[in-house]
Write an enzyme that holds these catalytic residues in place. Sequence first.
Site, PDB file in Angstrom:
ATOM      1  N   LYS A  74      18.010   8.541  -6.846  1.00  0.00           N
ATOM      2  CA  LYS A  74      18.303   9.555  -7.209  1.00  0.00           C
ATOM      3  C   LYS A  74      19.913   9.620  -7.785  1.00  0.00           C
ATOM      4  O   LYS A  74      20.610  10.645  -8.197  1.00  0.00           O
ATOM      5  CB  LYS A  74      18.227  10.210  -5.912  1.00  0.00           C
ATOM      6  CG  LYS A  74      17.026  10.346  -5.555  1.00  0.00           C
ATOM      7  CD  LYS A  74      16.453  11.902  -4.502  1.00  0.00           C
ATOM      8  CE  LYS A  74      15.186  12.390  -4.429  1.00  0.00           C
ATOM      9  NZ  LYS A  74      15.155  11.743  -3.589  1.00  0.00           N
ATOM     10  N   LYS A  97      24.627   7.863  -1.164  1.00  0.00           N
ATOM     11  CA  LYS A  97      23.020   8.483  -1.627  1.00  0.00           C
ATOM     12  C   LYS A  97      22.512   7.097  -0.498  1.00  0.00           C
ATOM     13  O   LYS A  97      22.173   5.913  -0.099  1.00  0.00           O
ATOM     14  CB  LYS A  97      22.483   8.260  -2.727  1.00  0.00           C
ATOM     15  CG  LYS A  97      21.448   8.934  -3.314  1.00  0.00           C
ATOM     16  CD  LYS A  97      21.524  10.226  -2.661  1.00  0.00           C
ATOM     17  CE  LYS A  97      19.576  11.130  -2.368  1.00  0.00           C
ATOM     18  NZ  LYS A  97      19.300  10.609  -0.629  1.00  0.00           N
ATOM     19  N   SER A 146      15.123   6.404  -2.668  1.00  0.00           N
ATOM     20  CA  SER A 146      16.245   7.589  -2.695  1.00  0.00           C
ATOM     21  C   SER A 146      17.235   7.594  -3.360  1.00  0.00           C
ATOM     22  O   SER A 146      18.088   8.494  -3.503  1.00  0.00           O
ATOM     23  CB  SER A 146      16.316   9.046  -1.272  1.00  0.00           C
ATOM     24  OG  SER A 146      14.721   9.615  -1.535  1.00  0.00           O
ATOM     25  N   SER A 195      18.703  14.899  -0.129  1.00  0.00           N
ATOM     26  CA  SER A 195      17.516  13.438  -1.077  1.00  0.00           C
ATOM     27  C   SER A 195      16.410  14.412  -1.184  1.00  0.00           C
ATOM     28  O   SER A 195      15.349  14.087  -0.653  1.00  0.00           O
ATOM     29  CB  SER A 195      16.840  12.888   0.402  1.00  0.00           C
ATOM     30  OG  SER A 195      17.275  11.890  -0.785  1.00  0.00           O
TER      31      SER A 195
END
Length: 431
Positions: free
Chosen positions: A75, A261, A72, A132
């Site tokens: 992202k 993140k 993730s 997320s």
Amino acid sequence: MSWLFFKVKRICSIVAATLLLNATLVLVQSASVQAADAPDLKLNVRSAILMEASTGQVLYEMNADEAFPPASMAKMMTEYLVMDEIKNKKLSETELITTTPNAADVIGSGGLLALNEQATVDDMFAAMSIYSANDASVALAERIAGTEENFAKLMNAKAKEFGLSDKAHFINATGLPRADMGKYAPTEVQGETMLTARDAALIAYNIIKDHKEVLKYTATPSRKFREKDKSPMINWNWMLEGNKDNTNFKKYAYQGLDGLKTGSTKEALYCFTGTAERNGMRLISVVMGAPKEPDRFIETRKVLDYGFNNFEFVPVLNAKQEIENLKTVNIKKGVATEVPVVTQSELRIVAKKGTPKEQFQITAEPLTDESKLVAPIAQGQELGTVKVTYGGKEYTTKLVASEEVEKGSWFRLFFRAIKDFFVDMFSGKKG
């Protein structure tokens, strides 16, 4: 008389060109390589990197150029593109987005949105950044590009624009592996999503540089997706400073940390791109492939501690500073033949604490384009460059005129040319 004037003019041009060619000044001749001199932090991860956020200086790296699945952390590129759309007024934070079948069906983190459910861009962005959420990420991607595959193409184009490695590749908005996408897997974009630690750090660097407002979301420990929801979305980032009083996460909370993140899949293991600011210095850290979820935060602490404990900003040059051996730049057709120059802005470099000034190599030179060194000269006009080399990287600031110089009259320029001609002639004979 006209012959003499043009002859003198040509001689003056040659002299001026010679001066420009030889005006480079080296004040100090020493350099330091920081990242290569870094100690072994004994990290239990596949790769890692530490970068200063305003300059992009790399302060530490370990296997930073080998590509791995980022999960993730991919992202971050989705976040950047969404915020670009908002900044360019192609998307509004209050716009309602309808959940598509792809967004509703996507597996993994999230599970907040039902088919045809509507939510604002702001709420979906918060779900993506805090929780997320894969469903919100896909919904935003499809709103921007029509299909998630088209959005992946935008991600890859932006990767090239950022100068990421040729290993950097995106196949979707979420970081999920192709096998987990089912019937929504892309057909034109091949392969898997892959990034190096350096790539991830560069994406974070660009987000903070261009869209620092992302930290408003990433620094949020928890937030309800809907007001009526019984439980809030809990940020996967345990290291947030906002968790310092949270019973579950306070042992991981890190002073000044407000992003960025996390990511985890079976293939990627546990990854984390973090950012923290202390005493005016912001650092970006990346760890990839930690074996367990807590490990990505434990190892990130080691990396950030190394940065904050060993580096500081050093003011190498001040704004409006005179460079000792290049105080003036020669100009043409002015009332004066030269103009005083100073630095346009300060130049600060991240260096190891206690680094002696002799470690910074400073060079200064006027502009090589002679057409820009012709009167009239305005105060503040760029006339040259100061370059500082440290740790194998170069940092620059402009040299600008500290005062204006008017254009000289034809009469003045003509007799100046005659004077210079005879000075050169007699100097030549003497030599």
